[in-house]
Motif scaffolding. Structure first.
Motif, PDB file in Angstrom:
ATOM      1  N   THR A  34       4.794   4.068   2.522  1.00 36.83           N
ATOM      2  CA  THR A  34       4.572   2.813   1.925  1.00 36.83           C
ATOM      3  C   THR A  34       4.945   1.688   2.772  1.00 36.83           C
ATOM      4  O   THR A  34       5.521   1.587   3.760  1.00 36.83           O
ATOM      5  CB  THR A  34       5.553   2.746   0.599  1.00 36.83           C
ATOM      6  N   VAL A  35       4.109   0.497   2.604  1.00 33.61           N
ATOM      7  CA  VAL A  35       4.002  -0.634   3.612  1.00 33.61           C
ATOM      8  C   VAL A  35       3.864  -1.929   2.613  1.00 33.61           C
ATOM      9  O   VAL A  35       3.065  -1.989   1.785  1.00 33.61           O
ATOM     10  CB  VAL A  35       2.823  -0.715   4.592  1.00 33.61           C
ATOM     11  N   PHE A  36       4.817  -2.916   2.763  1.00 32.33           N
ATOM     12  CA  PHE A  36       4.458  -4.186   2.098  1.00 32.33           C
ATOM     13  C   PHE A  36       4.445  -5.129   3.296  1.00 32.33           C
ATOM     14  O   PHE A  36       4.784  -5.116   4.354  1.00 32.33           O
ATOM     15  CB  PHE A  36       5.631  -4.533   1.106  1.00 32.33           C
ATOM     16  N   GLU A  37       3.970  -6.591   2.741  1.00 40.36           N
ATOM     17  CA  GLU A  37       3.774  -7.578   3.576  1.00 40.36           C
ATOM     18  C   GLU A  37       2.449  -7.403   4.272  1.00 40.36           C
ATOM     19  O   GLU A  37       2.025  -6.601   5.107  1.00 40.36           O
ATOM     20  CB  GLU A  37       4.841  -7.690   4.676  1.00 40.36           C
ATOM     21  N   SER A  38       1.541  -8.359   4.117  1.00 40.28           N
ATOM     22  CA  SER A  38       0.098  -8.331   4.429  1.00 40.28           C
ATOM     23  C   SER A  38      -0.190  -8.187   6.086  1.00 40.28           C
ATOM     24  O   SER A  38      -0.889  -7.322   6.341  1.00 40.28           O
ATOM     25  CB  SER A  38      -0.691  -9.488   4.047  1.00 40.28           C
TER      26      SER A  38
ATOM     27  N   ILE B 139       0.899  -1.123  -0.052  1.00 40.81           N
ATOM     28  CA  ILE B 139      -0.122   0.063  -0.071  1.00 40.81           C
ATOM     29  C   ILE B 139       1.072   1.206   0.064  1.00 40.81           C
ATOM     30  O   ILE B 139       1.977   1.265   0.225  1.00 40.81           O
ATOM     31  CB  ILE B 139      -1.049   0.233   1.312  1.00 40.81           C
ATOM     32  N   ILE B 140       0.191   2.441  -0.348  1.00 43.02           N
ATOM     33  CA  ILE B 140       0.877   3.562  -0.162  1.00 43.02           C
ATOM     34  C   ILE B 140      -0.272   4.356   0.430  1.00 43.02           C
ATOM     35  O   ILE B 140      -1.454   4.576   0.019  1.00 43.02           O
ATOM     36  CB  ILE B 140       1.161   4.358  -1.625  1.00 43.02           C
ATOM     37  N   ASP B 141       0.042   4.921   1.721  1.00 41.84           N
ATOM     38  CA  ASP B 141      -0.846   5.680   2.325  1.00 41.84           C
ATOM     39  C   ASP B 141      -0.626   7.316   2.129  1.00 41.84           C
ATOM     40  O   ASP B 141       0.485   7.771   2.790  1.00 41.84           O
ATOM     41  CB  ASP B 141      -0.714   5.496   3.800  1.00 41.84           C
TER      42      ASP B 141
END
Length: 232
Positions: free
Chosen positions: A68-72, A55-57
Motif C-alpha cells: 500500500t502507498v499513500f501520498e501522490s 493505492i494497493i499494488d
C-alpha cells in the motif's frame, strides 16, 4: 492489478494520468471526499492521513504481500520505479526529476491549494490571504515558465515531474492566473493537455460525477478537521 483509491482532485488526476500513460492495469475505487468517505476505517488503513489518492499494488515486483502507498508523490515514484517508466535511469536525470517532483509537492500544490481555499471556499473574503496566495502562485508559475524556456518538459523528457505538476495548472483561472503571461508554461500545458493518456484520465473523472452534495456539510468535512478528527 493496481487498486486506486481516487477522487477527482489534482492529486487524484496525477495517478490516473500516470497509469494511462504506462498502460498498467488498474481499477478505481471512488473515495468521495465531499461525503466523508476518506474517514472510513477501511480507507484509513491504507491512507492514515485521510487524504486521496492511495493505492494497493496486488502484484509487487518482487512478489509477496500487496503493497500500500499513500501520498501522490510517493505513489508516482513507486509506480515509476515499478515500471521503469517516466523516470530517468541515470543519476543526474533522476535527481532533476525528483527536484521538480518535490517542488510541486512542497510548493505549487500547497500554495495553489490555499489559493483555491481563500478564493473559493473560505466563508469570508480575507484580502491579505487572497493576495498572498495569488501572488505566490504567480511566482511559482514564473519559476516553471523560466524552467521551460529551453526544454520541452520540466526535467528534459516527459516524466513524473510533469505529471505531478500539470493537474495543478489546470485550474489556472480559479487561481487568478493568465497563461498568456507565461508563454513557455502555456506551450507545455497545451502539449500535455493533448496527450491521449491525459484525455483518458480526465474522462475517468467525468464518469465519477455524482449528485450535488450539501455544500455546508462538505465544507465542514474538508476544512474543519483538527487533532480531534484523527483521535476520535
Amino acid at each position: 492489478m493496481i487498486e486506486l483509491y481516487y477522487w477527482t482532485t489534482p492529486n487524484g488526476h496525477k495517478i490516473t494520468i500516470f497509469l494511462e500513460e504506462v498502460g498498467l492495469p488498474y481499477t478505481i475505487i471512488p473515495v468521495n471526499i465531499g461525503a466523508g468517505d476518506q474517514f472510513k476505517p477501511e480507507f484509513l488503513k491504507i491512507s492514515p492521513n485521510n487524504r486521496i489518492p492511495a493505492i494497493i499494488d496486488n502484484e509487487p515486483v518482487n512478489g509477496g504481500e500487496p503493497i500500500t502507498v499513500f501520498e501522490s508523490g510517493a505513489i508516482l515514484l513507486y509506480l515509476a520505479e515499478k515500471t521503469g517508466k517516466l523516470i530517468p535511469q541515470d543519476i543526474r536525470g533522476r535527481v532533476q526529476v525528483l527536484e521538480w517532483l518535490f517542488w510541486q509537492m512542497a510548493g505549487l500544490g500547497p500554495m495553489a491549494g490555499q489559493n483555491h481555499h481563500f478564493n473559493a471556499y473560505a466563508p469570508e473574503k480575507i484580502e491579505y490571504a487572497i493576495n498572498r496566495y495569488v501572488k505566490e502562485t504567480g511566482r511559482l508559475y514564473a519559476v516553471l515558465n523560466k524552467q521551460l524556456a529551453e526544454r520541452e518538459f520540466v526535467a528534459g523528457d516527459y516524466s513524473i515531474a510533469d505529471i505531478a505538476t500539470y493537474p495543478w495548472i489546470v485550474p489556472y483561472e480559479r487561481q487568478s492566473q493568465n497563461l498568456d503571461d507565461f508563454p513557455n508554461l502555456k506551450r507545455w500545458f497545451e502539449t500535455i493537455k493533448a496527450r491521449p493518456a491525459t484525455i483518458r484520465a480526465y474522462e475517468k473523472a467525468e464518469a465519477l460525477k455524482t449528485q450535488p452534495l450539501d455544500p455546508e456539510k462538505s465544507r465542514d468535512l474538508l476544512f474543519n478537521q483538527s487533532a480531534n478528527t484523527v483521535q476520535r
